[in-house]
Structure formats: C-alpha cells, structure tokens
Design an enzyme around this catalytic site. Sequence first.
Site, PDB file in Angstrom:
ATOM      1  N   GLU A 136     -27.693  19.097  16.503  1.00 31.16           N
ATOM      2  CA  GLU A 136     -26.703  19.978  17.136  1.00 31.16           C
ATOM      3  C   GLU A 136     -25.342  19.303  17.096  1.00 31.16           C
ATOM      4  OE1 GLU A 136     -29.150  20.067  20.562  1.00 31.16           O
ATOM      5  OE2 GLU A 136     -28.114  18.433  21.560  1.00 31.16           O
ATOM      6  N   LYS A 138     -21.899  17.407  17.968  1.00 27.24           N
ATOM      7  CA  LYS A 138     -21.439  16.474  18.983  1.00 27.24           C
ATOM      8  C   LYS A 138     -20.098  17.036  19.452  1.00 27.24           C
ATOM      9  CE  LYS A 138     -20.930  11.574  19.917  1.00 27.24           C
ATOM     10  NZ  LYS A 138     -19.765  11.701  20.771  1.00 27.24           N
ATOM     11  N   ASP A 140     -16.690  17.672  21.304  1.00 29.63           N
ATOM     12  CA  ASP A 140     -15.658  16.709  21.659  1.00 29.63           C
ATOM     13  C   ASP A 140     -14.825  17.243  22.819  1.00 29.63           C
ATOM     14  OD1 ASP A 140     -14.438  14.343  21.424  1.00 29.63           O
ATOM     15  OD2 ASP A 140     -13.252  14.838  19.654  1.00 29.63           O
ATOM     16  N   TYR A 249     -26.368  20.873  26.407  1.00 25.42           N
ATOM     17  CA  TYR A 249     -27.110  20.318  25.277  1.00 25.42           C
ATOM     18  C   TYR A 249     -28.326  19.493  25.687  1.00 25.42           C
ATOM     19  CZ  TYR A 249     -24.091  16.320  26.366  1.00 25.42           C
ATOM     20  OH  TYR A 249     -23.423  15.309  27.011  1.00 25.42           O
ATOM     21  N   LYS A 345     -21.612  10.549  12.717  1.00 26.61           N
ATOM     22  CA  LYS A 345     -20.162  10.739  12.848  1.00 26.61           C
ATOM     23  C   LYS A 345     -19.557  11.219  11.530  1.00 26.61           C
ATOM     24  CE  LYS A 345     -18.131   8.886  16.060  1.00 26.61           C
ATOM     25  NZ  LYS A 345     -17.748   9.062  17.443  1.00 26.61           N
ATOM     26  N   CYS A 439      25.058  14.749  19.357  1.00 28.96           N
ATOM     27  CA  CYS A 439      24.397  15.529  18.307  1.00 28.96           C
ATOM     28  C   CYS A 439      24.511  14.809  16.963  1.00 28.96           C
ATOM     29  CB  CYS A 439      25.035  16.915  18.214  1.00 28.96           C
ATOM     30  SG  CYS A 439      24.406  17.865  16.814  1.00 28.96           S
ATOM     31  N   CYS A 442      27.008  17.337  14.784  1.00 31.15           N
ATOM     32  CA  CYS A 442      28.416  17.610  15.104  1.00 31.15           C
ATOM     33  C   CYS A 442      28.999  16.635  16.120  1.00 31.15           C
ATOM     34  CB  CYS A 442      28.573  19.032  15.610  1.00 31.15           C
ATOM     35  SG  CYS A 442      27.836  19.262  17.235  1.00 31.15           S
ATOM     36  N   CYS A 457      22.127  20.315  21.924  1.00 28.82           N
ATOM     37  CA  CYS A 457      23.517  20.318  21.510  1.00 28.82           C
ATOM     38  C   CYS A 457      24.010  21.714  21.859  1.00 28.82           C
ATOM     39  CB  CYS A 457      23.602  20.083  20.005  1.00 28.82           C
ATOM     40  SG  CYS A 457      25.189  20.590  19.314  1.00 28.82           S
ATOM     41  N   CYS A 462      27.942  24.159  15.801  1.00 33.32           N
ATOM     42  CA  CYS A 462      27.369  22.964  15.174  1.00 33.32           C
ATOM     43  C   CYS A 462      26.768  23.320  13.819  1.00 33.32           C
ATOM     44  CB  CYS A 462      26.298  22.402  16.111  1.00 33.32           C
ATOM     45  SG  CYS A 462      25.190  21.231  15.335  1.00 33.32           S
TER      46      CYS A 462
HETATM   47  S1  IVH Z   1     -26.907  13.779  24.014  1.00 28.32           S
HETATM   48  C1  IVH Z   1     -29.363  11.172  26.527  1.00 28.32           C
HETATM   49  N1  IVH Z   1     -25.865  15.796  22.722  1.00 28.32           N
HETATM   50  O1  IVH Z   1     -21.405  12.473  23.334  1.00 28.32           O
HETATM   51  C2  IVH Z   1     -28.533  12.051  25.683  1.00 28.32           C
HETATM   52  N2  IVH Z   1     -24.388  14.218  23.710  1.00 28.32           N
HETATM   53  O2  IVH Z   1     -21.839   9.407  23.018  1.00 28.32           O
HETATM   54  C3  IVH Z   1     -27.205  11.506  25.377  1.00 28.32           C
HETATM   55  N3  IVH Z   1     -22.006  14.759  23.411  1.00 28.32           N
HETATM   56  O3  IVH Z   1     -20.260  11.694  26.285  1.00 28.32           O
HETATM   57  C4  IVH Z   1     -26.208  12.527  24.991  1.00 28.32           C
HETATM   58  N4  IVH Z   1     -22.304  16.607  22.258  1.00 28.32           N
HETATM   59  O4  IVH Z   1     -21.162  14.061  26.401  1.00 28.32           O
HETATM   60  C5  IVH Z   1     -25.621  14.675  23.431  1.00 28.32           C
HETATM   61  N5  IVH Z   1     -25.086  17.635  21.546  1.00 28.32           N
HETATM   62  C6  IVH Z   1     -24.844  16.536  22.261  1.00 28.32           C
HETATM   63  C7  IVH Z   1     -23.523  16.116  22.545  1.00 28.32           C
HETATM   64  C8  IVH Z   1     -23.339  14.931  23.269  1.00 28.32           C
HETATM   65  C9  IVH Z   1     -21.411  15.790  22.780  1.00 28.32           C
HETATM   66  C10 IVH Z   1     -21.276  13.666  24.073  1.00 28.32           C
HETATM   67  C11 IVH Z   1     -21.811  13.294  25.439  1.00 28.32           C
HETATM   68  C12 IVH Z   1     -21.467  11.839  25.602  1.00 28.32           C
HETATM   69  C13 IVH Z   1     -21.268  11.364  24.203  1.00 28.32           C
HETATM   70  C14 IVH Z   1     -22.331  10.362  23.876  1.00 28.32           C
END
Ligand code: IVH
Length: 704
Positions: A136, A138, A140, A249, A345, A439, A442, A457, A462
């Site tokens: 799933e 991650k 942000d 999640y 990542k 400025c 001018c 300005c 100008c």
């Molecule tokens: S699982 C025990 N799933 O990533 C489970 N974390 O580095 C640990 N995050 O600040 C986290 N999306 O808030 C999990 N699908 C996802 C996520 C997720 C974002 C964030 C989480 C935490 C950081 C972990």
Amino acid sequence: MYSKKKQKELYERSKDFLTDKVTLSAANVDALREAIVYHEWRYYVLNEPVVSDFEYDQLYKKLEALETAHPKLVTPDSPTQRVSNDLTADFPTVAHLIPMLSLDNSYNAEDLKDFDQRIHELAMLEEGADVEYVVEPKFDGGSIALVYEDDRLVRGATRGNGTQGDEITHNMRALRSIPLKAAFSEHGIKKVELRGEAIIRLDNFKRINAKREKEEKSVFANPRNAATGALRMKDPSETASRGLEAFIYQLGYAEDAAGNEILKNIPTHNEGIEMLASLGFKVPVIERKLCKNIQEVTDFCMEWQDKREGYDYEIDGMVVKVNRLEIQEKCGYTSHHPRWAIAFKFKAKQATTKLLDVEFQVGKIGQVTPVAKLEPVALAGVTVSSVSLHNEDFIQSKDLHLGDTVLVERAGDVIPYIVKALPELRDGSEVKIEYPTHCPSCKTELVQPEGEAAWRCENYACEAQTLRRLIHHVSKDAMNIDGFGEKYILRFNELGWLDTVADIYRLDYTKISELEGFGQRSADNLEAAIDTAKKNGIARLLYSFSIPHIGRSVSKKVAAEVEDIRDLKTWTAEQLTDLSDIGPKVANELIDFFKKQKNLDLLDELEQLGVNLKRLDSEMKQEAITDGVFSGKTILFTGKLQLMSRTDAKARAVAAGAKPISAVSGNLNILVVGEKPGSKLKKANELGTVEVMTEAEFLEKINI
Ligand code: IVH
C-alpha cells in the site's frame, strides 16, 4: 458497509426529507442523522457522492436547525458535533496503547528480495515457499492514532515520540473521513486503536497555497507540512477547512469486553483493512494490492513509482507488509520497526545544489519577489536552475546565504522549492542576502504595506512594472493577442515603440516587417491578431489593466453590470459590494482606478485606436427571473439567520427573482430579519416602505 438495499433506502429517505414529504421531528432525527452519515461516507471516503453538495447542505441544515431548537436531541456522534466550539484545546500528552513504530527502508528489487529472504528465515519457512504480502502507499502526511471504545471515537493522537503523542481528539472529530461511530462491537471488539495518516490532496494543497499567497501569508512548502500543521490547529474548524483526509492503514491493537487482546482473531492484515472499510473508514483501495509473492510486490512497487506523479496524493514510497498475522508474530519487532514490514522508497525528489545568486523581480503591481538562481540540478526528471524564494520572511526563516549549499525538493507537479540550507557545509565565504531597500528597476524606495509579507515599488511608471503589465495585457487570459509574447514586448520596448498599453494599438507594421527575423507574414499575422483583440469584450479589457485584486471572475462580474467600461467611474463602493463575491478591498481598487484621470484618458485613447469599450451581448448577465415571487424586488437579509446561511439565503432570493442589495434605503423592498436584527430593522421601519418578514415567512413565500 452499506448493502445496496440500505443505500437505496437511505437515498430515498434523503429525498423525502429534502422534499418535505417527511417532516423532521424528534421521532425521526436519528433517521436523518443516519442519512447524513451515509452521504459523508459516499463523499469523504469513496469520493462518489450520490446527492449534490446543495442537497447535502440542506439535510445538514435541517438537522442543525432541529438540534438548535431542541438541544436535548443532540448526541455526541451527531454529524453536527464534529467541530466543537471549544477553542482552547491545548494538546495534553497521551500514551499510545502500543508503541507507534517506524519502518525499515528499501530502495530496489534486490532490497525487497533480501527482505523476503529474512522473512523466510525468521518465520522458518521453506526456501521458495511463497509468502503473501500487502502493498500500500506510504502516505506522506501526519501519522495519527485513533481509539474507539464501545463503537465511539474517544481519542485521537499524533505519533509524537512513538510512545506518547499529542491528544488531538477535537481535530480528529472534525475530519469527515473519520467515523465518529463505527460498529466494532459487531466484530466482538470493545476497544481498538487504529493507525493512519492525515493527508491533504494535491489539488487541495494547491488551492490552500494559492489562497494563502493571495492573502499574502507564507505558503506551505509541501502537503505534509500543511497536514501536520493542520493536525495541531487550536481551532478544529481550521483543521476541517484545510480539507485533511485520514487514510487508515493499520489495526494497531484490539481488545474484547473481557480485556483480552484479540487482534489475532483477524488472521490477515488484508482482512483487517477490509473490515475497516466495511465500517466506513477510508482505506487504500486501488492503491492496495494483496500480492502472492515478492515478485508481485516488486512489480507493484515499480508500477507505482511511475504512477505516483499522476496520483491525487503525495506519496514517497510504498509499504510492504506480511499479510498473515501468524507469520508477522514469528518475525517480531526491533525497538525501531516491525520486522514484518518494510518501506519501499521512491527515487529521490530532493537534491542539494549551490545557491548562486538572488534576483529581485518586480511584478505587474510592483510586488518584489526574490528568485534564487541555482547551479542547475536534476530533480525527478527535470533540471532546476531557478526557484522562487517568495518573500523576505522566507529568506530569513531559512537563514539563506549566497553560496550556501541548499536542499531542493520537487514533489509531484508542485513547483520546486528550497527545503533548507545546509549551514554545516559553509566555509565562511557565504554572504548574507541583502534585501533591497529600493526598486531594482526604477530605484524608488520600497514600501511594505501593513500586514503584507511582500515589499512593493509604488511607482506606477516603473519600467519593470510597465513591462510586466504589457506582458499581462497581451496574455492569453487578458486580451489574448495571439503570437504576441514577452519576447516581442521586450524588443519593441527596447526600440522605443512600446511604453503604454495604447502603444500596442498603434504599432507600425511596416517597420515591424523590416525587423530582422520578422518579414511581411509575421507582421501581417500580428496585425490580424491585434485587430481581433480590439473587438474583445470589456471583461478581458478590465482584467488586462493589472488592477490589484481584479482577477478574471471579478472582471466578468463587473463587466456584466455596465454598458461601457467607463460607466464604472460613477460606481460607489456600496454598489460594487452589492455584487456577490466583491468585498471592500476589491471595490476600493476599482474605484481608485476609475478615479484617476490618466486612466480615463487612456480609455478614451484606446477607443480612438479602435479598441472596444462597450459590453458585448455575450457578456450580459443571465436574464433576470421575471416570473419569480420576488421578481423586480430588492431584498436584504439582516441579523443572524437561523434557518439557512446567508449565501444560501441570497441564492434562494435570486432564484425567486429578487436582487440582493446591502443597505436599507428608499430602494429596498424586502427586509428579512434573523436574530438580533439591530439598526437595519429600525431604519426600515422608519422608512415605512419596506416589507419586513421573518426567515420562515421568506421560506414560505418562496415555497420551500
Ligand atoms: S505501517 C507497525 N503503513 O510511515 C506499522 N506506515 O516510517 C508501522 N506511513 O510515520 C507503520 N503510510 O505514519 C504504515 N501504509 C502505511 C503508511 C505508513 C505512511 C507512515 C507512518 C509512519 C511512517 C513509518
């Protein structure tokens, strides 16, 4: 969550309330609440509403009105109770039921293979045996932990230090993607802690920043900062106004009525997430995949590495989790992360480079914007060599120096920006950035209007401003002179042919055709494009003058009201603010512009040069409603309205043929009074010519 049958029933029930087939009363208030919660789920969780925003608002207002009249009917999980009026939430610290850990990282297919190998070893699985994983995004944003007890949301917290977080229950209650009530008890769960991420959609993020820029507030560097900031707002309605959404999640902890930990009763992560979806939570759906083995995991991660640019939210990777809880348990945890999960990542969207120079650019209304010139650097597929530094506060807050090594980030299709300087890499040769006092074009002394971050300005003549205004005048959204861009403006200006907007309409095409790189054809094309632009409507013309705060929509609105653009010279602030969406600031700018003789002279000059100053038929306001109950009447609302919002009231009045105005005068026909009407009612009574009615009478008249 809702069966087809139930959804149909809730939809029909909503229509019954909307058409007043069913009258709202204490007996059916729960039924209305249930319908509203259903529409919130369709809208905020699924992004697929089945009623219009207007209809939803009507339902919500009905509930609000009933609850206001009978406060005893209010329940803590009523949709109206999301944003409480408690403005002094000061975030006490709370302990999480189990620690919120971090994640280990991986960067490529090989790392993922190693991870799979480790899982096999830890869980003592045969080599080659497939392990199921869920992948799933991650997300942000800001991590959140939600506790439900006896099916009610009782606590929301930030991640904090992993063991303890800030208690932000008030703010969590304001997010409509978080159910206030969820039927965990049907699954034998008495108490549960969920983990998720509060995030802001990219389009929403852009809207927030555009608004902040307009209000001259500092902009957010990225959606994550906007989201984490929103989590900690003192006023929950502020949190709600940022449009935060919560993706859940993870099921962190669950216990039954006897206090036993029962998470293992749900055998897989995927089933846990499905259960949460069925209870009304927003969970990743198209972005989540149950993979049969690590190869499928790798493919899905790679797929999203490409897809992320077009995704609605900012994500910096994917998270891979062992699906079976039994295997998760065998793998265990380090003090830092679960051994059964890993983040994949995406390729860096950040890079470091040198800040070489800062240019101070003067905009069309005189605002001075610092722009950093960078040593060109590749960032997520593009070369970046220049980024805006917004204003003086931005430079100061980041303590930027010329010669600094800076960290630059480019997220999604958001424009690149400087995250921070790296002062540890300074060698002493760096120079503090001096903000100009005059400025750059001018040399007029700059001023900083009160409460604004930008320096200006104020010399209208100008040269830099003049050029910016000329470029704006010919641009697509303004006069739309095809083929006439910045390059021509600068060149003609250098040649001394172009100083004012009027000069555009008296260019000598013979001379242009003799210029190097032009020829007869381009000169003819330019002439044709300028001739076409002369016939533009007056909304484009008004917009083309670069009057502060006068955007396209205001220009259109104002243009619809006058026959000749010069008619605006007699308009008062009151007349202008009577138009919807025009506030005093905008009104004053327009009045200022049309008060100046030199602007009026410019308009006459433009007319002599063949530029149209009269409203086109296509710019006319839509026909007024002539057969409404209030047709031909002016109307004004005063006092605090109880049954509808003011915007809504005005819209209804217009739909019934009335024209809303803003003051009590001999012109006023109808005054609708809410609570505490004050001086307007008194004045209307004194006049004796105004028909005064209550909100209820108004609604009855328009038949709602
Ligand atoms: S699982 C025990 N799933 O990533 C489970 N974390 O580095 C640990 N995050 O600040 C986290 N999306 O808030 C999990 N699908 C996802 C996520 C997720 C974002 C964030 C989480 C935490 C950081 C972990």
